[in-house]
Scaffold this motif. Sequence first.
Motif, PDB file in Angstrom:
ATOM      1  N   LEU A 398       0.895  -1.246  -0.071  1.00  0.00           N
ATOM      2  CA  LEU A 398      -0.015  -0.122   0.115  1.00  0.00           C
ATOM      3  C   LEU A 398       0.736   1.306  -0.083  1.00  0.00           C
ATOM      4  N   CYS A 401       2.038   1.639  -3.685  1.00  0.00           N
ATOM      5  CA  CYS A 401       1.042   2.287  -4.337  1.00  0.00           C
ATOM      6  C   CYS A 401       0.758   3.749  -4.379  1.00  0.00           C
ATOM      7  N   GLN A 423      -4.758   0.419  -5.175  1.00  0.00           N
ATOM      8  CA  GLN A 423      -5.057   0.799  -3.845  1.00  0.00           C
ATOM      9  C   GLN A 423      -6.194   0.229  -3.152  1.00  0.00           C
TER      10      GLN A 423
END
Length: 506
Positions: A398, A401, A423
């Motif tokens: 995450l 991203c 995401q």
Amino acid sequence: MGVMSRRVLPVCGNLCVFCPSLRARSRQPVKRYKKLMADIFPRNQVAEPNDRKIGKLCEYAFRNPLRIPKITENLEQRCYKDLRNENFGSVKVVMCIYRKLLSTCKEQMPLFANSLLGILRTLLEQTRSGEMQILGCNTLVEFIDCQTDGTYMFNLEGFIPKLCQLAQEVGDNEQVLLLRSAGLQALSYMVQFMGEHSHLSMDFDKIISVILENFTDLQSKSNLAKVEKLNSQSQNQLVQGFPIEGDRLHSLSDKKDASLLNGVTGTETESKLDTAKDPAYWSKICLNNMAKLAKEATTVRRVLEPFFHIFDAENHWSSENGVASCILVYMQSLVEESGDNSHLLLSILVKHLDHKNVAKQAILQIEIIKITTQLAQNVKQQASVAIIGAISDLIKHLRKCLQNLAEASNIEDGAYRLNTELQSALEMCILQLSKKVGDIGPILDLMAMALENIPITTITARSTISAVYQTAKLITSIPNVSYHNRASVDNLIANDFFKCSAPVNV
């Protein structure tokens, strides 16, 4: 005279007929096994083998184990000669004798095992006769089923390439389906045998490739529903004479025609024959046996990684065909019996996001994360090390991203859309896995460690803080069990302390 004639002048045995030392039984033992073998082989190739006479020969071999090498030598010569002359009826009789020896003379197996394995290699090489190849596979299944230790592990391992080749035969006629099913049946026994003795073959990847090929071929022909139905029925009943959920798959001897899969005769129901000819059924049995290999972390990884590599190469992660999802859901249902191995499957699947085949493929990553979210819905709630590690890896992804989105000024609209979708998939997966932890405490510890090791680079530090913040918003609904437990313990300690420190009235 008798002793001298036996040692020096054996020809006198034909002359001195009245010498008591030269009677037939005293001069040499009667080779009774030759007479028994002569009675067994029918003159008519169409005639069925005589089970009673075969039983007599095997009982004789059991009582006279020193005669077994001579018996097998005669059987080998007869078998190879009949194969050259294409007298397949006699070859079937030879294999019936060997199969009877397997059940009668288990303790004497070292005396005839190498002979039988040599004949089986020859039968599997009979490319002009699929009937003989199926017969070889069926006899190999019975040989594996009789093993009690790993003595012949490496001998059996040499059959794997040929069995994989048979399981990849091209065609849709009945003979080809029987041949593919026979090869997969032998592979399923081979996988189970390897699992029982904690051994993984060097050709294990080939077995997985063959299983997936048969699984996907029949799925594309809309046979998956039928296979699922057969598999559900086989949990409580015997299919083709094999108890699927037992410790071993016990085969039946086919007395009518050894060319068909064992236990299937003309008077039995057609459903058993259809199951015997269904390669997808045996591919699912192989998957079942592979799931039983997942006894520890290293074995689970060794079993799953070849699957993942094939999914990467063949684009099986896509939700359109659903092959990866279907297989992993099925394997998850099987490994759930092993405790935390279901959580370990999720952890290994998340770690595969860092593989070189997937690391820079946003579409593949999205599909893998969606499958992980789907699998997470089926696992039991438990704060295991594997699932907490998976959440930690997802937070790292995450962060990457969000960092890519922060640098999105030079990124095309398509890449920006993929990063946004990635995401969203990561956040959904983190939320689902966090619910299965059931306690916010370990996740808070992960977030604290991420902040403690925050990078020096500005954009990386900001993306790390953003990832932690997004995770915090996702897990707000999860109870903090560890905090309440710790608070209650602290209260008890404090109460005891105050009680001990209170003044005593005299």
